[in-house]
Design a protein around this motif. Structure first.
Motif, short mmCIF file in Angstrom:
data_model
loop_
_atom_site.label_atom_id
_atom_site.label_comp_id
_atom_site.label_asym_id
_atom_site.label_seq_id
_atom_site.Cartn_x
_atom_site.Cartn_y
_atom_site.Cartn_z
N ASP A 87 36.78 50.68 42.38
CA ASP A 87 37.25 49.97 41.19
C ASP A 87 37.18 48.07 41.01
O ASP A 87 35.79 48.25 40.94
N GLU A 88 37.23 47.93 39.95
CA GLU A 88 36.78 46.54 39.34
C GLU A 88 36.49 45.25 40.52
O GLU A 88 35.94 44.57 40.62
N ASN A 89 37.44 45.93 41.75
CA ASN A 89 37.63 44.75 43.02
C ASN A 89 36.17 45.26 43.76
O ASN A 89 36.05 44.49 44.99
N MET A 90 36.79 46.18 44.70
CA MET A 90 35.90 46.87 45.88
C MET A 90 36.16 48.96 45.71
O MET A 90 36.03 49.15 44.90
N LEU A 124 31.10 44.69 42.96
CA LEU A 124 32.00 44.25 44.06
C LEU A 124 32.62 43.49 44.54
O LEU A 124 31.46 42.54 44.62
N ASN A 125 33.85 42.93 45.51
CA ASN A 125 33.92 41.86 45.97
C ASN A 125 34.34 41.97 47.51
O ASN A 125 33.80 41.28 48.51
N ARG A 126 34.15 43.61 47.46
CA ARG A 126 35.16 43.99 48.43
C ARG A 126 34.06 45.76 49.14
O ARG A 126 34.81 46.70 47.41
#
Length: 176
Positions: A87-90, A124-126
């Motif tokens: 998704d937009e983060n992970m 990604l951040n994660r």
């Protein structure tokens, strides 16, 4: 987002291989030769019994816009690595490697590369990995790549109808 079709990693290649009958046979062959090894933790192996099923997987990997690649060693399919969920983060990465290619550092380098792509190209951040609690080889890869254990997900996955505990590993962009 468009991903490269071919990434040269020196002694192996990450490649979105051509969806053709020859590659389908190659994929089915490596799965057949590693069925007992892979099926210990991967239930999808049970369903890969025809070239049509292998071809469908190759076609999906080649055509879709996901960051997913076959691992090629000496012109042979050795495994696969890719994002199975984002998704937009992970993003979550899944991987497998045929037994005869283990112990060479291939998966460690492939996971490091996919992690770099996730953070620096996808944004990604994660990035996370979900591993069977008994899959010590995959756990060692995760640890070598700097992933940290988040915890155990109790009875998280059904493997042939049997609930299995899974370990969740993650790496944050800020960990680099």
């Amino acid at each position: 987002m468009v991903f490269e079709k071919h990434i040269d990693c020196g002694d192996f290649i990450l490649e979105k291989i051509m969806p053709d009958a020859q590659n389908a046979q190659k994929l089915l062959h490596v799965i057949d030769n590693n069925r007992a090894f892979l099926s210990k933790y991967l239930e999808w192996v049970d369903t890969y019994t025809t070239a049509d099923k292998a071809l469908a997987n190759i076609t999906k990997t080649f055509c879709d816009e996901s960051c997913s690649y076959f691992i090629i060693v000496d012109s042979q399919i050795a495994g696969k690595i890719g994002y199975v969920d984002t998704d937009e983060n992970m993003g979550e990465i899944s991987y497998w490697l045929a037994k005869e290619y283990t112990g060479r550092g291939i998966m460690t380098r492939a996971l490091n590369l996919m992690t770099d792509i996730g953070f620096n190209k996808i944004g990604l951040n994660r990035i996370q990995l979900t591993l069977d609690v008994d899959n010590t080889a995959s756990e060692a890869v995760a640890q070598r790549c700097g992933f940290k254990l988040d915890g155990v997900l109790r009875k998280y996955f059904l493997l042939r109808g049997t609930p299995r505990d899974m370990k969740m590993y993650s790496k944050l962009k800020t960990d680099n």
